[in-house]
Design a protein around this motif. Structure first.
Motif, PDB file in Angstrom:
ATOM      1  N   THR A  85       0.874  -1.171   0.000  1.00 43.99           N
ATOM      2  CA  THR A  85       0.000   0.000   0.000  1.00 43.99           C
ATOM      3  C   THR A  85       0.917   1.229   0.000  1.00 43.99           C
ATOM      4  O   THR A  85       2.124   1.113   0.238  1.00 43.99           O
ATOM      5  N   SER A  86       0.346   2.402  -0.228  1.00 40.51           N
ATOM      6  CA  SER A  86       1.165   3.628  -0.207  1.00 40.51           C
ATOM      7  C   SER A  86       1.825   3.807   1.157  1.00 40.51           C
ATOM      8  O   SER A  86       3.000   4.163   1.248  1.00 40.51           O
ATOM      9  N   GLU A  87       1.071   3.532   2.210  1.00 37.09           N
ATOM     10  CA  GLU A  87       1.607   3.721   3.567  1.00 37.09           C
ATOM     11  C   GLU A  87       2.729   2.726   3.859  1.00 37.09           C
ATOM     12  O   GLU A  87       3.760   3.093   4.413  1.00 37.09           O
ATOM     13  N   VAL A  91       6.891   3.384   4.602  1.00 35.75           N
ATOM     14  CA  VAL A  91       7.646   2.849   5.747  1.00 35.75           C
ATOM     15  C   VAL A  91       8.903   2.126   5.251  1.00 35.75           C
ATOM     16  O   VAL A  91      10.005   2.317   5.782  1.00 35.75           O
ATOM     17  N   ALA A  92       8.734   1.295   4.210  1.00 35.29           N
ATOM     18  CA  ALA A  92       9.869   0.531   3.670  1.00 35.29           C
ATOM     19  C   ALA A  92      10.911   1.466   3.059  1.00 35.29           C
ATOM     20  O   ALA A  92      12.124   1.269   3.231  1.00 35.29           O
ATOM     21  N   ILE A 151       4.144  11.257   2.868  1.00 32.72           N
ATOM     22  CA  ILE A 151       3.717  10.462   4.028  1.00 32.72           C
ATOM     23  C   ILE A 151       4.799  10.502   5.114  1.00 32.72           C
ATOM     24  O   ILE A 151       4.511  10.728   6.291  1.00 32.72           O
ATOM     25  N   ILE A 152       6.066  10.305   4.700  1.00 30.95           N
ATOM     26  CA  ILE A 152       7.183  10.281   5.652  1.00 30.95           C
ATOM     27  C   ILE A 152       7.264  11.606   6.408  1.00 30.95           C
ATOM     28  O   ILE A 152       7.498  11.640   7.615  1.00 30.95           O
ATOM     29  N   SER A 153       7.024  12.703   5.697  1.00 32.38           N
ATOM     30  CA  SER A 153       7.169  14.028   6.329  1.00 32.38           C
ATOM     31  C   SER A 153       5.869  14.506   6.975  1.00 32.38           C
ATOM     32  O   SER A 153       5.795  15.636   7.458  1.00 32.38           O
ATOM     33  N   GLY A 154       4.835  13.648   6.953  1.00 38.18           N
ATOM     34  CA  GLY A 154       3.579  14.012   7.595  1.00 38.18           C
ATOM     35  C   GLY A 154       2.775  15.059   6.843  1.00 38.18           C
ATOM     36  O   GLY A 154       1.965  15.776   7.432  1.00 38.18           O
TER      37      GLY A 154
ATOM     38  N   VAL B 127      -6.662  -1.407  -9.516  1.00 34.99           N
ATOM     39  CA  VAL B 127      -5.494  -1.369 -10.393  1.00 34.99           C
ATOM     40  C   VAL B 127      -4.229  -1.611  -9.580  1.00 34.99           C
ATOM     41  O   VAL B 127      -3.279  -2.223 -10.057  1.00 34.99           O
ATOM     42  N   SER B 128      -4.222  -1.127  -8.342  1.00 34.20           N
ATOM     43  CA  SER B 128      -3.021  -1.191  -7.511  1.00 34.20           C
ATOM     44  C   SER B 128      -3.424  -1.137  -6.048  1.00 34.20           C
ATOM     45  O   SER B 128      -4.481  -0.606  -5.709  1.00 34.20           O
ATOM     46  N   ASP B 129      -2.581  -1.686  -5.171  1.00 30.12           N
ATOM     47  CA  ASP B 129      -2.797  -1.508  -3.735  1.00 30.12           C
ATOM     48  C   ASP B 129      -2.403  -0.100  -3.315  1.00 30.12           C
ATOM     49  O   ASP B 129      -2.744   0.348  -2.222  1.00 30.12           O
ATOM     50  N   MET B 130      -1.655   0.580  -4.176  1.00 32.55           N
ATOM     51  CA  MET B 130      -1.211   1.938  -3.882  1.00 32.55           C
ATOM     52  C   MET B 130      -2.261   2.951  -4.325  1.00 32.55           C
ATOM     53  O   MET B 130      -3.049   2.688  -5.231  1.00 32.55           O
ATOM     54  N   THR B 131      -2.216   4.101  -3.695  1.00 36.65           N
ATOM     55  CA  THR B 131      -3.136   5.177  -4.036  1.00 36.65           C
ATOM     56  C   THR B 131      -2.502   6.068  -5.093  1.00 36.65           C
ATOM     57  O   THR B 131      -1.326   6.405  -4.990  1.00 36.65           O
ATOM     58  N   PHE B 132      -3.281   6.450  -6.089  1.00 40.62           N
ATOM     59  CA  PHE B 132      -2.802   7.390  -7.104  1.00 40.62           C
ATOM     60  C   PHE B 132      -3.736   8.574  -7.166  1.00 40.62           C
ATOM     61  O   PHE B 132      -4.919   8.444  -6.847  1.00 40.62           O
ATOM     62  N   PRO B 133      -3.224   9.728  -7.588  1.00 35.85           N
ATOM     63  CA  PRO B 133      -4.119  10.881  -7.631  1.00 35.85           C
ATOM     64  C   PRO B 133      -5.215  10.636  -8.658  1.00 35.85           C
ATOM     65  O   PRO B 133      -5.001   9.995  -9.693  1.00 35.85           O
ATOM     66  N   HIS B 134      -6.354  11.136  -8.321  1.00 35.87           N
ATOM     67  CA  HIS B 134      -7.550  11.076  -9.127  1.00 35.87           C
ATOM     68  C   HIS B 134      -7.255  11.455 -10.600  1.00 35.87           C
ATOM     69  O   HIS B 134      -7.624  10.747 -11.539  1.00 35.87           O
TER      70      HIS B 134
END
Lengths: 159, 159
Positions: A85-87, A91-92, A151-154, B127-134
């Motif tokens: 996931t993006s989150e 982290v990785a 995400i890392i920088s909040g 499409v992905s587990d990651m989030t992409f901008p709209h």
């Protein structure tokens, strides 16, 4: 500041893809030092054999490994890699960047990457089970790096 | 010829995303009749509450369902949906297009889609587990449709 390096094979042909990457590169300057290294794509005939493809991938693979900054954590993009996931990717990425002088990302040619590059990579990242054109993967990768940094920088980008 | 309809919320802001979609729309004219319907995004304050977001999604959802062509097979893009490879999605798209007067694709706002739209969809596609901008999801969706059409017609685009 984190040092990231994006290694690609051959030039980005379409202006709209170049425009997206340029925009993200501008935004990313707030978060990291980002370098782009382009290695030469090997020429292939119109309907190449598997052997011809593998020879091209192997030759490109040698150049790719030479382009990886010394001591860098290497992330190879390939469809059969690990999904995040993006989150969880943020982290990785943070863990890798905190413990290495650089993080290198590699996107192969339209035929992919050599087995050797995939084996040498610290992480194979699968963005999707679907195939996307090589040129479109660059804007997608920039977006992934930018979202991770946010995400890392909040930051507020990822809601 | 298949009839496809892409339903989106709010305008595509970036020129480079519009350029990519225009290029794919041109290429897709060989394979299908493609229509684009844009519904109005509801305005939200800077830091909206969950209730405000849900109210906006619900209102947009009503407009989205009105924009779906009669009898169409509805595919909603959402991160928690079903994953496909390019080949397996082409098979699913062909089956849907062969048995329905149209196939509609819906991409939500930056806050996503209402539960009602997701429940009404015949298929939720991840499409992905990651989030992409709209805004980036539209070029990605055009590419998925184009690759599917190429696979269905036995073209060389997907190797």
């Amino acid at each position: 500041m984190y040092k990231f390096c994006i290694i690609t094979v051959g030039p980005l042909k379409e202006q709209y893809h170049r425009d997206i990457c340029a925009e993200y590169a501008k935004r990313l300057a707030a978060y990291c030092r980002l370098e782009r290294r382009e290695i030469q794509a090997r020429r292939l005939p119109d309907s190449p054999s598997r052997a011809e493809i593998n020879a091209a991938l192997d030759a490109e693979g040698v150049d790719i490994m030479r382009a990886v900054p010394r001591g860098a954590y290497l992330i190879a993009l390939c469809v059969e890699g690990r999904r995040f996931t993006s989150e969880s990717f943020a982290v990785a990425l943070r863990a890798a960047a905190d413990s290495h002088p650089a993080v290198a990302f590699v996107i192969g040619s339209s035929y992919g990457l050599s087995e050797n590059v995939k084996k040498s990579a610290d992480l194979c990242l699968s963005v999707s089970d679907m195939t996307f054109p090589h040129g479109m993967m660059q804007p997608i990768l920039y977006e992934i790096i930018y979202r991770s940094c946010s995400i890392i920088s909040g930051g507020k980008y990822h809601k």
